[in-house]
Write an enzyme that holds these catalytic residues in place. Structure first.
Site, PDB file in Angstrom:
ATOM      1  N   ASP A 330       0.883  -1.164   0.000  1.00 57.71           N
ATOM      2  CA  ASP A 330       0.000   0.000   0.000  1.00 57.71           C
ATOM      3  C   ASP A 330       0.920   1.211   0.000  1.00 57.71           C
ATOM      4  O   ASP A 330       2.113   1.095   0.258  1.00 57.71           O
ATOM      5  CB  ASP A 330      -0.872  -0.020   1.257  1.00 57.71           C
ATOM      6  CG  ASP A 330      -2.025   0.997   1.182  1.00 57.71           C
ATOM      7  OD1 ASP A 330      -2.082   1.738   0.186  1.00 57.71           O
ATOM      8  OD2 ASP A 330      -2.824   1.046   2.125  1.00 57.71           O
ATOM      9  N   ASP A 591      -0.529  -3.582   7.035  1.00 64.30           N
ATOM     10  CA  ASP A 591      -0.675  -3.436   8.492  1.00 64.30           C
ATOM     11  C   ASP A 591      -2.112  -3.236   8.926  1.00 64.30           C
ATOM     12  O   ASP A 591      -2.386  -2.982  10.080  1.00 64.30           O
ATOM     13  CB  ASP A 591       0.175  -2.267   8.988  1.00 64.30           C
ATOM     14  CG  ASP A 591      -0.286  -0.924   8.405  1.00 64.30           C
ATOM     15  OD1 ASP A 591      -1.152  -0.934   7.498  1.00 64.30           O
ATOM     16  OD2 ASP A 591       0.214   0.129   8.842  1.00 64.30           O
ATOM     17  N   ASP A 595      -5.875  -6.622   5.655  1.00 67.94           N
ATOM     18  CA  ASP A 595      -4.700  -7.131   4.936  1.00 67.94           C
ATOM     19  C   ASP A 595      -4.399  -8.598   5.233  1.00 67.94           C
ATOM     20  O   ASP A 595      -3.500  -9.168   4.620  1.00 67.94           O
ATOM     21  CB  ASP A 595      -3.454  -6.301   5.296  1.00 67.94           C
ATOM     22  CG  ASP A 595      -3.449  -4.942   4.616  1.00 67.94           C
ATOM     23  OD1 ASP A 595      -3.852  -4.878   3.438  1.00 67.94           O
ATOM     24  OD2 ASP A 595      -3.063  -3.944   5.249  1.00 67.94           O
ATOM     25  N   ASN A 659      35.481 -37.878  -1.867  1.00 65.27           N
ATOM     26  CA  ASN A 659      36.323 -38.721  -1.002  1.00 65.27           C
ATOM     27  C   ASN A 659      35.689 -40.078  -0.750  1.00 65.27           C
ATOM     28  O   ASN A 659      36.346 -41.118  -0.840  1.00 65.27           O
ATOM     29  CB  ASN A 659      36.563 -38.028   0.349  1.00 65.27           C
ATOM     30  CG  ASN A 659      37.589 -36.916   0.250  1.00 65.27           C
ATOM     31  OD1 ASN A 659      38.348 -36.844  -0.709  1.00 65.27           O
ATOM     32  ND2 ASN A 659      37.617 -36.044   1.234  1.00 65.27           N
ATOM     33  N   ASN A 684      35.385 -37.380   9.053  1.00 65.70           N
ATOM     34  CA  ASN A 684      34.117 -36.637   8.930  1.00 65.70           C
ATOM     35  C   ASN A 684      33.937 -35.642  10.070  1.00 65.70           C
ATOM     36  O   ASN A 684      33.455 -34.529   9.858  1.00 65.70           O
ATOM     37  CB  ASN A 684      32.938 -37.614   8.914  1.00 65.70           C
ATOM     38  CG  ASN A 684      32.825 -38.335   7.594  1.00 65.70           C
ATOM     39  OD1 ASN A 684      32.897 -37.711   6.538  1.00 65.70           O
ATOM     40  ND2 ASN A 684      32.699 -39.643   7.640  1.00 65.70           N
ATOM     41  N   ASP A 688      33.792 -31.468   9.714  1.00 65.27           N
ATOM     42  CA  ASP A 688      32.555 -30.799  10.146  1.00 65.27           C
ATOM     43  C   ASP A 688      32.841 -29.452  10.811  1.00 65.27           C
ATOM     44  O   ASP A 688      32.015 -28.539  10.743  1.00 65.27           O
ATOM     45  CB  ASP A 688      31.786 -31.670  11.147  1.00 65.27           C
ATOM     46  CG  ASP A 688      30.965 -32.745  10.463  1.00 65.27           C
ATOM     47  OD1 ASP A 688      30.756 -32.623   9.243  1.00 65.27           O
ATOM     48  OD2 ASP A 688      30.550 -33.706  11.143  1.00 65.27           O
TER      49      ASP A 688
END
Length: 842
Positions: A330, A591, A595, A659, A684, A688
């Site tokens: 608006d 708002d 709406d 891998n 692993n 990480d």
């Protein structure tokens, strides 16, 4: 049982009896009894809050199938008298799970704090005092005070009402607001006709009232429906993409793992080693940290956005905000200052007229619907005495009539005064006051009125009409009496554009976001403001034109139209749905009371902290100030969050996948397992750590400049290209290690472990950006963690922990060769990256 039935049919029970039944009074509940009632009835929520307490979150880290299988493997190793493997696997599971828990706990706590800042509250009477409390704390027996814009927080019986009109569209589908009064109805009255009752989830359009809360939470009508629907919000495109990606990797993993296990058993290798090796490969291939990474990324993004005064209510909506390419808004308060000024109050001769101002002021002063900028602007100009007038009745404003009427009395004469949108005022007038005391047929002046309206509207002035009629001694009025009125004059309002709005719209365009105005104002005002703020396409589509179009015709028109004027509330939703069907990711900022449906329909519903409760509740994102500048910053943060989440996906599908694929292949032709299961799990875990810092990584400007959407096809191509590149250098490492370390299995595994961890860590710095890695500066935490892991990997074979894992120290010459292979891998990945992004668009 009788009591239960009485409560169920409360609309047929006198209010005094219901209050006695619920052990409450007109002074409200006592604060001392609230805790006991909350225990008895439960919190006033439809869906139980997802538990994020420490123990629940910690246990959730062990729920994934991969983790459970690993725990089973640890138990199996213990049963087969392999204590070293048991201890190592258990420690790795614990460290990995605690890492995920620590990250997710911080993310959950931060998000809870952010949500508390935009909590919906309700006014209640407690201890005979009006208090504002969170709606979750409302209990049966509560006396609730309602006014326009409020969400109705429970199923209620009306005790007192003043022109109370409620929108029940969410429950009954009825478009028009329903008037509510304190009557007694028959038990068999259908829900849509229960005019003395209010239902949770509906909202007050105008007027005010005092009501008694009967049922809360799942005991409400809305709660019963939501139980059947299970209240799951629709998945965002991002969530669907993550789900597709996870399923895709799991399919690849399961096929590969089962094949490797079967082949290793066929080659007569130990079954436990073969099982653990296959399982370790599955862990390496599965992005088990993906949920934690996403939580951390989204939570970090939400915290950053909060600092820019943008509060995220639903974390997954951050990605949609980043993908948004259209913003519908608006004009009032978003593109303009939002504080209307009464520029002029004129009669039909085009002169300032105090009578016009007086009648407008009476209408504004005595209306009790909802406070609004128009009435504030009128009363700011008024210098006249209104005390000698007495208000008798009111017909509140609604979005269908677009006018508001009041009945006032002075010296025994009762007069109805109506103010509203000019066309809607003209349609109820038969006469016009051409000059003081002289009225003529309105048809004689209609052309002049429309000319004045058009002239002022084209200057960007919002125009309302004012009309009146005397109605004798009548003390009440209804909508049917809004006819045969006398047109008195015009009210002209000015709402200037925000000083920096043109610059803000240019910033949005640079981010690939187009602006479309959807307003209830007339087409002349809308066109004027669109020109002032620099919209290139000032073509206007009006609500009446939209009303005559089919959905398909509207879909063809919406993309070529930037301004929608004279739009009815329900048409906002139609426009947004048509834009979405045309392939756009649509944001809507609103708002107002009207709406909510548009906010629900949009991909990203955006409201402001000062909005009506019903709008704030429907929104995904809440701006702490009504400014597009804050939204622009929010979009940038949304795109950073999306970009950083994709980085983890790219890492999981390049080095990690390469891998594991290489290791699976090598196990087929090597007479021994290339890495022990515990070595794969350690690898692993180490890789990480850098990935957990992705949320804080810097993002290149190119990734922010335009909206991007989840593309599983692009990710598949990325995985094939960079996974195979990783595999090539893995096989090169195999060959070199077999050549320079013949028969030395422990040193072979140590060398390959080093190459795998270092290459997987270093490649992060390459694939995190489209630019050459030396031209895109990584975040300090990512860089520091990567270098730390590289250093730890080089030193690990020299520590006392090396022996339990089966590692041995390597000659310096071998380490230098491994370093050279990693260096070649980085250079090759850089070259391939350049070619890849030229050929594959994202």
């Amino acid at each position: 049982m009788a009591n239960s039935e009485k409560k169920l049919e409360f609309w047929s029970v006198p209010a005094s009896e219901m209050m006695q039944e619920l052990q409450t009074t007109t002074e409200g509940l006592k604060s001392s009894e609230i805790d006991e009632r909350l225990k008895r009835y439960g919190a006033n929520i439809l869906k139980p809050k997802k538990r994020s307490d420490t123990l629940t979150l910690l246990l959730s880290q062990f729920k994934s199938p991969i983790t459970l299988i690993l725990l089973f493997a640890a138990g199996l190793a213990f049963f087969l008298h392999e204590p070293t493997d048991t201890i190592i696997i258990t420690i790795i599971i614990l460290v990995s799970s605690l890492l995920g828990f620590w990250q997710e706990k911080g993310a959950a706590d931060a998000f809870e704090k952010l949500l508390a800042t935009v909590q919906i509250r309700a006014a209640v009477l407690r201890d005979d005092e009006e208090k504002e409390i969170p709606v979750e704390e409302i209990v049966p027996g509560e006396i609730i005070i309602l006014s326009a814009g409020d969400m109705i927080p429970a199923d209620c019986l009306i005790l007192d009402s003043n022109d109370l009109f409620v929108s029940e569209a969410t429950l009954t589908g009825e478009t028009y607001p329903v008037e509510k009064t304190a009557d007694l109805l028959k038990a068999e009255t259908p829900l849509a006709k229960r005019t003395n009752s209010l239902w949770m989830g509906t909202s007050v359009v105008s007027g005010s009232g005092k009501v008694l809360a009967i049922s809360t939470g799942k005991g409400t009508e809305f709660g019963k429906i939501s139980e059947k629907l299970k209240l799951r919000p629709p998945e965002t495109e991002f969530e669907k993409g993550i789900s597709r990606f996870g399923n895709f990797l799991m399919e690849v993993t399961m096929l590969l793992v089962m094949a490797i296990f079967a082949i290793n058993v066929y080659l007569q290798r130990p079954i436990l080693d073969s099982f653990l090796f296959s399982l370790a490969l599955a862990v390496g291939l599965t992005p088990q940290l993906l949920p934690a990474i996403i939580s951390v990324n989204l939570s970090h993004g939400a915290r950053e956005m909060a600092q820019k005064k943008v509060i995220v209510k639903r974390l997954a909506s951050i990605e949609n905000l980043g993908s948004m390419n259209l913003l519908c808004s608006d004009k009032t308060g978003t593109l303009t200052e939002g504080e209307l000024q009464l520029q002029s109050f004129q009669d039909l001769k085009g002169e300032q007229n105090d009578k016009v101002l007086l009648y407008a002021s009476l209408n504004a002063y005595y209306q009790k619907g909802f406070e609004n900028p128009i009435d504030r602007a009128i009363l700011a100009q008024n210098k006249l005495d209104l005390a000698e007038y007495e208000k008798l009745d009111e017909i509140p404003y609604d979005f269908v009539r677009k006018r508001l009427s009041i009945l006032v009395s002075k010296s025994g004469t009762n007069m109805m005064i109506t103010k509203g949108a000019l066309p809607n005022i003209l349609e109820i007038c038969s006469l016009a006051e051409a000059e003081p005391g002289k009225t003529v047929e309105i048809s004689e002046l209609k052309e002049r009125i429309e000319q004045q309206f058009e002239e002022f509207s084209e200057k960007g002035l919002r125009t309302l009409g004012i009309a009146y009629k005397e109605i004798g001694q009548q003390k009440t009025i209804g909508k049917e009496q809004e006819k045969g009125m006398i047109f008195l004059g015009f009210l002209f309002f000015f709402d200037p554009p925000k000083p920096d709005i043109i610059k803000t719209i240019e910033s949005m365009e640079k981010l690939g976001i187009s602006l479309k105005i959807i307003t209830g104002d007339n087409k002349f005002v809308a066109a004027s403001i669109s020109r002032e703020i620099g919209l290139k396409n000032s073509r206007v589509l009006t609500g009446s034109e939209i009303g005559k179009m089919s959905s398909e015709a509207l879909m063809r028109q919406v993309n070529d139209t930037d301004v929608f004027a004279e739009v009815e509330p329900n048409q906002k939703e139609h426009i947004i749905l048509a834009l979405k069907k045309s392939g756009n990711v649509v944001g809507y900022i609103g708002d107002g009371i009207n709406d909510a449906s548009a906010l629900h329909a949009a991909d990203v519903g955006i409201s402001v902290d000062s909005a009506a409760d019903v709008a704030k509740e429907a929104a995904d994102i809440v701006l702490m100030e009504k400014s597009l500048d804050a939204l622009v910053e929010g979009v940038k943060e949304g795109r950073k969050t999306f970009a950083n989440t994709l980085k983890y996906v790219f890492m999981a599908t390049s080095a990690n996948f390469g891998n594991m694929f290489s290791m699976a292949g090598a196990s087929l032709f090597l007479p021994f397992l290339p890495l022990l299961p515990t070595q794969i799990l350690l690898m692993n875990l180490l890789t990480d750590f850098p990935e957990m810092t992705i949320a804080t990584d810097t993002v290149d400007r190119e990734m922010i400049e335009k909206p991007r959407r989840w593309d599983i096809g692009f990710i598949r191509k990325f995985m094939m290209v960079f996974g195979l590149t990783s595999s090539v250098f893995d096989y090169l490492t195999f060959g070199v290690l077999l050549l320079i370390l013949p028969g030395k299995i422990e040193q072979f595994r140590t060398g390959w472990f080093m190459e795998s961890v270092i290459s997987a860590s270093m490649i992060v710095l390459v694939i995190r950006s489209r630019k050459p890695f030396f031209r895109s500066r990584p975040g300090k935490y990512l860089l520091a963690t990567t270098l730390l892991i590289v250093g730890l990997t080089l030193c690990f074979p020299l520590t006392p922990f090396a022996s339990p894992f089966g590692f041995q120290p390597l000659p310096v010459s071998v380490i230098l060769i491994i370093g050279a292979i990693v260096g070649l891998y980085i250079l090759a990945a850089e070259t391939i990256k350049k070619i890849f992004y030229k050929r594959v668009k994202f």
